[in-house]
Design a protein around this motif. Structure first.
Motif, PDB file in Angstrom:
ATOM      1  N   ASP A 145       0.840  -1.185   0.000  1.00 19.52           N
ATOM      2  CA  ASP A 145       0.000   0.000   0.000  1.00 19.52           C
ATOM      3  C   ASP A 145       0.881   1.243   0.000  1.00 19.52           C
ATOM      4  N   ASP A 178      -7.893   1.092  -3.559  1.00 16.36           N
ATOM      5  CA  ASP A 178      -9.216   1.628  -3.883  1.00 16.36           C
ATOM      6  C   ASP A 178      -9.374   3.092  -3.481  1.00 16.36           C
ATOM      7  N   THR A 199      -9.142   4.401  -0.423  1.00 13.91           N
ATOM      8  CA  THR A 199      -9.487   4.621   0.976  1.00 13.91           C
ATOM      9  C   THR A 199      -8.220   4.847   1.789  1.00 13.91           C
TER      10      THR A 199
END
Length: 261
Positions: free
Chosen positions: A119, A187, A189
């Motif tokens: 991430d 995504d 978030t």
């Protein structure tokens, strides 16, 4: 780039790249020399008909090596992520098989629990971003070794390295990730970056692996922030420090000697 705001920040790797690395000049020269010696007959043959091509072949030896190593490293990282997520792995390319075997051994010995993988670490405070390899929970004893019975759980920011050695600048890289404001998922978030008990790098080659602790505390992070300022100087401020000429002139006198030359 934050997909919600379209703000672009420089990458952690680019910022750490501001470190001076004079040894790379000698490394590149050695790669060219080794390539010439190991392929002497071929280089000689090429040089007879295409001297420029022979020169290009030798001077780009280090670039070809780096590209090949980057490809293996990228494929190994993909393999590690799939394995730590619990995906069943079938046959892999022979070049990756040693990495698969040793990473499986790491999983068995350390028994890490995956928190996040691949991430984005994002810092609005200091304006940088970068993709980290993993956040893991591991159970360690007072000696810092895996202890799956009485050990305490530690949350670590972790990096996989497949290079020949583990270099000190990995500490700057991981300190930046750990001190970022938030994590951004694919995504889009976001959530706050968790508190870390430390950091570690898994240095894994086709022959062996080591899980090494890495310092990421304030002093190390301060060095990274200094490089962030150097990056801003290099990419922005340095282009705006010299203004228009206050006055100027050109040489007009042409001597007889110059005319006769």
């Amino acid at each position: 780039m934050d997909p919600k705001t379209a703000i672009k920040y420089p990458g952690v790797t680019s910022i750490v790249g501001m470190l001076p690395k004079p040894f790379l000049v000698w490394w590149a020269a050695r790669m060219a020399a080794e390539t010439a010696v190991e392929n002497l007959a071929a280089v000689t043959a090429i040089a007879k008909s295409d001297p420029t091509g022979a020169i290009d072949y030798l001077k780009n030896a280090h670039a070809r090596y780096t590209k090949a190593r980057a490809k293996v490293g990228s494929e190994a990282h993909d393999l590690f992520e799939r394995m730590i997520r619990g995906e069943a792995i079938g046959r892999v390319h022979p070049d990756l098989e040693p990495y698969r075997v040793l990473f499986a051994e790491f999983l068995d010995v350390v028994r890490p629990v995956l928190v996040r993988a691949e991430d984005i670490a994002w810092s609005d405070t200091f304006e940088y971003a970068g993709s980290f390899d993993a956040i893991l929970r591991v159970q360690l004893g007072v000696d810092g070794k895996p202890d799956h019975v009485n050990g305490e759980w530690h949350t670590l920011i972790v990096d996989w390295k497949t290079s020949k050695s583990t270099y000190p600048d990995v500490a700057l890289q991981m300190s930046a990730y750990a001190h970022a404001d938030k994590i951004i998922a694919p995504d889009g978030t976001a959530e706050d970056m968790p508190e870390f008990d430390g950091a570690a790098v898994l240095h894994i080659t086709p022959d062996a692996w080591e899980f090494l602790p890495v310092r990421i505390e304030g002093e190390v992070f301060e060095v990274f922030l200094t490089l962030r300022k150097v990056f801003k100087w290099d990419r922005d401020l340095s282009k705006r420090v010299i203004g228009r000429a206050i006055a100027s002139g050109v040489r007009r006198l042409v001597t007889g000697t110059q005319r006769r030359a």
